[in-house]
Design a protein around this motif. Structure first.
Motif, PDB file in Angstrom:
ATOM      1  N   ASP A 205       0.761  -1.186  -0.079  1.00  9.65           N
ATOM      2  CA  ASP A 205       0.157   0.089  -0.045  1.00  9.65           C
ATOM      3  C   ASP A 205       0.955   1.183  -0.173  1.00  9.65           C
ATOM      4  O   ASP A 205       2.039   1.199   0.328  1.00  9.65           O
ATOM      5  N   ILE A 206       0.391   2.539  -0.341  1.00 11.81           N
ATOM      6  CA  ILE A 206       0.875   3.511  -0.471  1.00 11.81           C
ATOM      7  C   ILE A 206       0.097   4.690   0.157  1.00 11.81           C
ATOM      8  O   ILE A 206      -1.329   4.729  -0.085  1.00 11.81           O
ATOM      9  N   THR A 207       0.770   5.955   0.480  1.00 12.95           N
ATOM     10  CA  THR A 207       0.229   6.934   0.841  1.00 12.95           C
ATOM     11  C   THR A 207       1.308   8.330   0.650  1.00 12.95           C
ATOM     12  O   THR A 207       2.471   8.022   0.528  1.00 12.95           O
ATOM     13  N   VAL A 208       0.627   9.382   0.701  1.00 15.79           N
ATOM     14  CA  VAL A 208       1.405  10.647   0.254  1.00 15.79           C
ATOM     15  C   VAL A 208       1.059  11.810   1.183  1.00 15.79           C
ATOM     16  O   VAL A 208      -0.165  12.012   1.676  1.00 15.79           O
ATOM     17  N   ASP A 209       2.208  12.319   1.841  1.00 10.08           N
ATOM     18  CA  ASP A 209       1.843  13.254   2.872  1.00 10.08           C
ATOM     19  C   ASP A 209       1.698  14.838   2.149  1.00 10.08           C
ATOM     20  O   ASP A 209       1.626  15.061   1.001  1.00 10.08           O
ATOM     21  N   SER A 210       1.565  15.835   3.073  1.00 13.69           N
ATOM     22  CA  SER A 210       1.223  16.979   2.433  1.00 13.69           C
ATOM     23  C   SER A 210       2.416  17.877   1.798  1.00 13.69           C
ATOM     24  O   SER A 210       2.199  18.726   1.103  1.00 13.69           O
ATOM     25  N   THR A 211       3.529  17.316   1.843  1.00 17.42           N
ATOM     26  CA  THR A 211       4.700  17.745   1.222  1.00 17.42           C
ATOM     27  C   THR A 211       4.984  16.970   0.128  1.00 17.42           C
ATOM     28  O   THR A 211       6.177  17.389  -0.432  1.00 17.42           O
ATOM     29  N   GLY A 212       4.468  15.918  -0.314  1.00 13.79           N
ATOM     30  CA  GLY A 212       4.569  15.168  -1.602  1.00 13.79           C
ATOM     31  C   GLY A 212       5.642  13.962  -1.091  1.00 13.79           C
ATOM     32  O   GLY A 212       5.777  13.182  -2.296  1.00 13.79           O
ATOM     33  N   ASN A 213       5.859  13.807   0.126  1.00 12.30           N
ATOM     34  CA  ASN A 213       6.682  12.400   0.203  1.00 12.30           C
ATOM     35  C   ASN A 213       5.763  11.243   0.191  1.00 12.30           C
ATOM     36  O   ASN A 213       4.612  11.211   0.511  1.00 12.30           O
ATOM     37  N   VAL A 214       6.358  10.036  -0.285  1.00 13.38           N
ATOM     38  CA  VAL A 214       5.458   8.740  -0.374  1.00 13.38           C
ATOM     39  C   VAL A 214       6.150   7.850   0.192  1.00 13.38           C
ATOM     40  O   VAL A 214       7.256   7.545   0.486  1.00 13.38           O
ATOM     41  N   TYR A 215       5.089   7.299   1.206  1.00 10.37           N
ATOM     42  CA  TYR A 215       5.405   6.322   1.812  1.00 10.37           C
ATOM     43  C   TYR A 215       4.806   4.748   1.399  1.00 10.37           C
ATOM     44  O   TYR A 215       3.508   4.652   0.973  1.00 10.37           O
ATOM     45  N   VAL A 216       5.679   3.771   1.500  1.00 12.47           N
ATOM     46  CA  VAL A 216       5.152   2.424   0.886  1.00 12.47           C
ATOM     47  C   VAL A 216       5.341   1.349   1.671  1.00 12.47           C
ATOM     48  O   VAL A 216       6.471   1.168   2.752  1.00 12.47           O
ATOM     49  N   VAL A 255      -2.248   8.503   6.070  1.00  9.76           N
ATOM     50  CA  VAL A 255      -1.691   9.603   6.474  1.00  9.76           C
ATOM     51  C   VAL A 255      -2.705  10.662   7.125  1.00  9.76           C
ATOM     52  O   VAL A 255      -3.513  10.694   6.257  1.00  9.76           O
ATOM     53  N   ASP A 256      -2.399  11.307   8.159  1.00 14.57           N
ATOM     54  CA  ASP A 256      -3.580  12.437   8.592  1.00 14.57           C
ATOM     55  C   ASP A 256      -3.006  13.880   8.463  1.00 14.57           C
ATOM     56  O   ASP A 256      -1.921  13.891   7.627  1.00 14.57           O
ATOM     57  N   SER A 257      -3.692  14.706   8.722  1.00  9.41           N
ATOM     58  CA  SER A 257      -3.304  16.217   8.396  1.00  9.41           C
ATOM     59  C   SER A 257      -2.273  16.824   8.842  1.00  9.41           C
ATOM     60  O   SER A 257      -1.744  17.497   8.649  1.00  9.41           O
ATOM     61  N   SER A 258      -1.811  15.958  10.007  1.00 15.62           N
ATOM     62  CA  SER A 258      -0.872  16.455  10.534  1.00 15.62           C
ATOM     63  C   SER A 258       0.633  15.535  10.231  1.00 15.62           C
ATOM     64  O   SER A 258       1.745  15.778  10.782  1.00 15.62           O
ATOM     65  N   ASP A 259       0.488  14.735   9.311  1.00 16.51           N
ATOM     66  CA  ASP A 259       1.580  13.764   8.611  1.00 16.51           C
ATOM     67  C   ASP A 259       2.024  12.876   9.322  1.00 16.51           C
ATOM     68  O   ASP A 259       3.133  12.108   9.255  1.00 16.51           O
ATOM     69  N   ASN A 260       1.138  12.571  10.412  1.00 14.08           N
ATOM     70  CA  ASN A 260       1.192  11.194  11.122  1.00 14.08           C
ATOM     71  C   ASN A 260       0.689   9.959  10.064  1.00 14.08           C
ATOM     72  O   ASN A 260      -0.225  10.120   9.480  1.00 14.08           O
ATOM     73  N   LEU A 261       1.558   8.764  10.415  1.00 14.70           N
ATOM     74  CA  LEU A 261       1.275   7.467   9.619  1.00 14.70           C
ATOM     75  C   LEU A 261       0.620   6.487  10.448  1.00 14.70           C
ATOM     76  O   LEU A 261       0.909   6.441  11.738  1.00 14.70           O
ATOM     77  N   PHE A 274       2.719   6.257  13.732  1.00 18.02           N
ATOM     78  CA  PHE A 274       3.934   6.987  13.848  1.00 18.02           C
ATOM     79  C   PHE A 274       4.009   8.375  13.529  1.00 18.02           C
ATOM     80  O   PHE A 274       3.232   8.882  12.626  1.00 18.02           O
ATOM     81  N   ASP A 275       5.018   9.082  13.818  1.00 20.39           N
ATOM     82  CA  ASP A 275       5.224  10.390  13.049  1.00 20.39           C
ATOM     83  C   ASP A 275       6.016  10.317  11.743  1.00 20.39           C
ATOM     84  O   ASP A 275       6.164   9.195  11.325  1.00 20.39           O
ATOM     85  N   SER A 276       6.281  11.434  10.676  1.00 22.13           N
ATOM     86  CA  SER A 276       6.448  11.468   9.531  1.00 22.13           C
ATOM     87  C   SER A 276       8.023  10.765   9.320  1.00 22.13           C
ATOM     88  O   SER A 276       8.196  10.404   8.134  1.00 22.13           O
ATOM     89  N   ASN A 277       8.694  10.553  10.373  1.00 22.43           N
ATOM     90  CA  ASN A 277      10.121  10.140  10.420  1.00 22.43           C
ATOM     91  C   ASN A 277      10.002   8.483  11.004  1.00 22.43           C
ATOM     92  O   ASN A 277      11.410   7.955  11.033  1.00 22.43           O
ATOM     93  N   GLY A 278       8.883   8.130  11.206  1.00 18.27           N
ATOM     94  CA  GLY A 278       9.042   6.464  11.631  1.00 18.27           C
ATOM     95  C   GLY A 278       9.114   6.163  13.327  1.00 18.27           C
ATOM     96  O   GLY A 278       9.136   5.310  13.768  1.00 18.27           O
ATOM     97  N   ASN A 279       9.021   7.495  13.947  1.00 18.51           N
ATOM     98  CA  ASN A 279       9.121   7.468  15.215  1.00 18.51           C
ATOM     99  C   ASN A 279       7.569   6.745  15.941  1.00 18.51           C
ATOM    100  O   ASN A 279       6.656   7.175  15.559  1.00 18.51           O
ATOM    101  N   PHE A 280       7.796   5.732  16.521  1.00 18.50           N
ATOM    102  CA  PHE A 280       6.555   5.180  17.161  1.00 18.50           C
ATOM    103  C   PHE A 280       5.664   6.073  18.144  1.00 18.50           C
ATOM    104  O   PHE A 280       6.476   6.787  18.901  1.00 18.50           O
TER     105      PHE A 280
END
Length: 324
Positions: A205-216, A255-261, A274-280
């Motif tokens: 699965d894939i999602t994209v955050d508010s700045t265009g980063n792609v998480y797979v 991803v939510d509006s705060s770029d949490n995953l 997680f946050d956008s850097n992968g911190n639990f």
């Protein structure tokens, strides 16, 4: 005398380090304690082939008006169903078959800023990705079987960024992500089979955050990988296991509006945040059939108010949670 001063200095330094460690631990604990926990709100769906019923629900997405879309992998008809945020059935479309408006095994689902709906169809020979209006009117399709640009072996996850670019995960011989414009014109791709950075074993699965980063979600490697919009690797997190930040066959991501995953951990029957850097940050869920429990959670979506919608696939239902 010098030795005494050294000992006192060492003791003082140790005390400072210990104090800092305790303070840092308290701050960290306080930060995570302030993070919202998630409480069960409602559920809908049961096993069946009628409106509001599911055979094997897979993916979920929410449009700007709060309407909820769900793909059903093995149903004969009602392949895509649309509901209000409360689970009231609105409409459905798609039946078993090949070609525009038909589906073999739809998996991926995404909604763009204009509420157009994109479906990735696992097993379709020449309509791998289909695009519809929010009411199911067919717009366009693209993709055929193969290894070339714009071709697929097993199209799965799909996501759309704020500019309307479409990202599609493809596993099997390809194990890659392809990027298209909103009309299906090929832009770029990245990824090869493997365990290294930028490689995949079943990009689920894939999602994209508010700045265009792609998480797979790299399901076969039990991890999440983060890229920029051109496919350049940024970071990764996750290892096999049952602990915080560990996975057993992760499946869905949003991803939510705060770029949490938020990631569905299907093998552990739980959801991790997680946050956008992968911190639990937090997690919830366990194995079972009660409210707040799961059997093979797959798709996941978050609405504009932070409510989390989870496809509880093994129980043929949708569960909704709210931050508390």
């Amino acid at each position: 005398m010098t030795r005494g001063v050294s000992i006192r200095s060492a003791v003082t330094l140790l005390a400072i380090i210990l104090c800092f460690a305790i303070t840092n631990s308290v701050i960290t604990s306080s930060v995570y304690a302030q993070q919202p926990q998630y409480s069960f709100v409602k559920k809908w769906g049961s096993n069946g082939i009628g409106f509001g019923e599911f055979s094997q629900p897979i993916e979920i997405a929410i449009d700007s008006a709060g309407n909820v879309y769900v793909t059903d992998f093995t149903s004969v008809s009602n392949k895509v169903q649309k509901f209000t945020s409360n689970g009231t059935f609105i409409t459905s479309w798609g039946s078993l078959g090949f070609g525009n408006g038909y589906f073999s095994n739809p998996i991926g689902l995404a909604v763009d800023p204009s509420s157009n709906v994109y479906i990735a169809d696992f097993g379709s020979p020449d309509t791998a990705v289909q695009k519809f209006t929010s009411n199911g009117t067919f717009i366009t399709s693209w993709g055929s079987t193969g290894l070339g640009d714009g071709q697929f072996i097993n199209p799965a996850g799909v996501a759309v960024d704020s500019s309307g670019n479409v990202y599609v995960g493809d596993f099997g011989e390809n194990n890659r992500v392809q990027k298209f414009d909103s009309n299906g014109d090929f832009i770029t791709n990245w990824g090869t089979p493997g365990t290294g950075d930028g490689q995949f074993i079943t990009p689920a699965d894939i999602t994209v955050d508010s700045t265009g980063n792609v998480y797979v979600v790299d399901g076969g490697n039990n991890r999440v990988q983060k890229f920029d919009s051109n496919g350049n690797f940024i970071t990764k997190w996750g290892t096999p296991g049952t602990g915080d930040g560990q996975f057993a066959s992760p499946a869905g991501i949003t991803v939510d509006s705060s770029d949490n995953l938020y990631v569905t951990d299907s093998g552990n029957d739980s959801i991790q945040k997680f946050d956008s850097n992968g911190n639990f940050i937090t997690k919830w869920g366990s194995s079972g059939s009660n409210d707040g429990q799961f059997l093979d959670p797959l798709g996941i979506a978050v609405d504009s108010t932070g409510n989390v919608y989870v496809v509880d696939s093994g129980h043929s239902r949708i569960q909704v949670f709210t931050p508390s």
